[in-house]
Enzyme design. Structure first.
Site, PDB file in Angstrom:
ATOM      1  N   PHE A 255     -35.289 -46.572 -14.566  1.00  0.00           N
ATOM      2  CA  PHE A 255     -34.305 -46.464 -13.625  1.00  0.00           C
ATOM      3  C   PHE A 255     -35.061 -46.899 -12.248  1.00  0.00           C
ATOM      4  O   PHE A 255     -35.214 -46.331 -11.295  1.00  0.00           O
ATOM      5  CB  PHE A 255     -33.798 -45.103 -13.374  1.00  0.00           C
ATOM      6  CG  PHE A 255     -33.258 -44.544 -14.474  1.00  0.00           C
ATOM      7  CD1 PHE A 255     -31.883 -44.732 -14.950  1.00  0.00           C
ATOM      8  CD2 PHE A 255     -34.085 -43.625 -15.489  1.00  0.00           C
ATOM      9  CE1 PHE A 255     -31.162 -44.265 -16.200  1.00  0.00           C
ATOM     10  CE2 PHE A 255     -33.358 -43.091 -16.679  1.00  0.00           C
ATOM     11  CZ  PHE A 255     -32.194 -43.478 -16.998  1.00  0.00           C
ATOM     12  N   ASN A 305     -30.008 -50.721 -20.892  1.00  0.00           N
ATOM     13  CA  ASN A 305     -29.613 -49.331 -20.602  1.00  0.00           C
ATOM     14  C   ASN A 305     -30.485 -48.497 -21.236  1.00  0.00           C
ATOM     15  O   ASN A 305     -30.821 -48.603 -22.318  1.00  0.00           O
ATOM     16  CB  ASN A 305     -28.288 -49.157 -21.412  1.00  0.00           C
ATOM     17  CG  ASN A 305     -27.588 -47.984 -21.356  1.00  0.00           C
ATOM     18  OD1 ASN A 305     -28.406 -46.761 -21.042  1.00  0.00           O
ATOM     19  ND2 ASN A 305     -26.271 -47.763 -21.349  1.00  0.00           N
ATOM     20  N   ALA A 306     -31.093 -47.585 -20.217  1.00  0.00           N
ATOM     21  CA  ALA A 306     -32.239 -46.859 -20.504  1.00  0.00           C
ATOM     22  C   ALA A 306     -31.836 -46.047 -22.016  1.00  0.00           C
ATOM     23  O   ALA A 306     -32.765 -45.837 -22.756  1.00  0.00           O
ATOM     24  CB  ALA A 306     -32.461 -45.824 -19.185  1.00  0.00           C
ATOM     25  N   CYS A 366     -32.059 -35.800  -9.262  1.00  0.00           N
ATOM     26  CA  CYS A 366     -31.242 -35.767  -7.765  1.00  0.00           C
ATOM     27  C   CYS A 366     -29.893 -35.148  -7.770  1.00  0.00           C
ATOM     28  O   CYS A 366     -29.368 -35.131  -6.702  1.00  0.00           O
ATOM     29  CB  CYS A 366     -31.333 -36.937  -7.051  1.00  0.00           C
ATOM     30  SG  CYS A 366     -30.261 -38.318  -7.925  1.00  0.00           S
TER      31      CYS A 366
END
Ligand code: SAH
Length: 424
Positions: A255, A305-306, A366
């Site tokens: 990311f 895509n992770a 977050c």
């Protein structure tokens, strides 16, 4: 003009007095007067004693948002003073910093207002009706306090709808180049305030990025590289190593967006950093920033895509010294929390599998709906399933320019943990 009064119930939790900046519908006993959306109202207790003044919005669940605890005129001058004070606080606590968050909403007693300073460019985000109707006061104050090249508005966030507002983006006045070179910890980082995530960059992790420093070296020695008497390193086969970064970490930065973690990793001596982001645009930006700082030969970039990428790497038995996970907020609201926890767990589970024994996992969230306790529970479950044991190096929060109000857990959203990861 008489100011309307919002009376709070007698038997309520004294959240306002404990520092919480919002009044919810269930806390209101009655309203005296006929306040319109965006008006200033007086918040009083059941007996009529003055507590605070705030923005009223009948459409929102946040019926009143505290602006001041004083019985003063809420006018252009007050806005100027508040914004100036917020800026002075940053100059005082972050004297070296030239780009940062200047106003962080309720935590700077300016509910629903975000102002980020990118060197000589300002980005404004307005999230409450009370701020929206006073937008000219904000812009006037900014012009007086800063000698900016321009102001860009990034009110392109769905939460505005909860206040009855449409999304809004664009130049506040004259157009200008929205690509800005910010300086952070000695690095140059090119940010696009019009195209980047949120307002372009994440200042909240400035201090966390700096915390990578000790983690980036010592890996060559751990992996068995010997240093000769003449100071030259030898690999395990006895061959001399030419790479000056032989002792640096091999890092996976997931990311990566602008690549700010990758840039710090390289600055602190990483041997090789792999940047991963699903967005091609983000990858281009990160690559540009690596080039700008002379790190291109130590970096590689993957647009994927992770979730897929991490699982794939586990299957391929790949491993890294340090894995960094800085995902976007998976939980945008409380209803989405369970699904979000599954998402966080999955990337952390796969991410920790990719860390070499004794290596480091850097992991963040977050999303304020995911409390620190839930975050730690999620990590424990991931560690259990991954057969790894984690030992904390440091648990951190958002940086100094993102203050947290005691009594308002909404302002305490960022979790950032550094763990050593061991086999079990
Ligand atoms: N670490 C970054 C900030 C992360 S922002 C920095 O220092 O600037 C979150 C990033 O995650 C965005 O760039 C977004 O494109 C990316 N992203 C969102 N979902 C993703 C996914 N499923 N796989 C990979 N990247 C994703």
């Amino acid at each position: 003009m008489t100011v309307s009064k919002v009376f709070l119930k007698q038997n309520r939790k004294k959240r306002l007095e404990q520092g919480h900046p919002w009044v919810y519908p269930g806390e209101i006993e009655k309203i005296e007067g006929d306040p319109q959306g965006g008006d200033i109202v007086h918040i009083v207790n059941h007996a009529g004693h003055f507590l605070a003044q705030g923005f009223y919005n009948p459409l929102s669940q946040l019926k009143v948002r505290v602006v001041t605890y004083a019985e003063v005129e809420v006018d252009e001058n007050l806005f100027f003073d508040k914004i100036e004070q917020a800026w002075k606080r940053r100059q005082w606590l972050l004297p070296e910093v030239t780009s940062c968050r200047v106003v962080h909403g309720e935590a700077d007693f300016l509910p629903g207002l975000i102002i980020d300073k990118y060197e000589d460019v300002l980005v404004v985000q307005i999230l409450s009706l009370g701020m929206e109707v006073r937008r000219q006061w904000i812009f006037k104050a900014l012009k007086k306090i800063f000698r900016q090249r321009g102001i860009y508005e990034r009110s392109d966030v769905p939460v505005r709808r909860l206040e009855g507002l449409e999304e809004r983006v664009g130049f506040v006045e004259e157009p200008f180049d929205t690509k800005v070179m910010v300086r952070e910890n000695g690095l140059s980082i090119l940010v696009d305030v019009a195209e980047g995530q949120k307002t372009g960059y994440f200042f909240d992790q400035r201090e966390n990025r700096a915390a990578l420093k000790p983690l980036m070296s010592g890996w060559g020695l751990r992996h068995g590289i010997q240093v000769q008497e003449n100071g030259h390193p030898l690999d395990t086969k006895g061959k001399e190593i030419k790479n000056p970064f032989w002792n640096g970490a091999e890092v996976l930065d997931c990311f990566s967006h602008t690549g700010s973690f990758m840039l710090h990793a390289c600055l602190f001596g990483a041997k090789k950093v792999t940047c991963l982001d699903v967005s091609e645009k983000a990858i281009e930006m990160a690559k540009g920033n690596a080039l700008l700082n002379g790190f291109l030969h130590r970096t590689e970039f993957v647009a994927a895509n992770a979730f897929d990428f991490l699982r794939e790497q586990v299957k391929l038995k790949k491993s890294w010294d340090v894995v960094i996970l800085d995902p976007p907020a998976f939980a945008k609201n409380r209803q989405a929390l369970q699904g979000a926890i599954r998402g966080y767990k999955e990337i952390n589970l796969q991410g920790m599998k990719l860390v070499r024994n004794g290596g480091i996992l850097v992991t963040a969230s977050c999303s304020y709906h995911l409390s620190a306790t839930l975050f730690l529970n999620m990590l424990q479950e991931a560690a259990r399933d991954a057969h790894r044991v984690l030992r904390l190096v440091e648990f951190r929060r958002a940086g100094i320019d993102h203050p947290v109000l005691l009594g308002s857990e909404e302002t305490d959203y960022l979790k950032f943990a550094i763990y050593e990861v061991f086999d079990r």
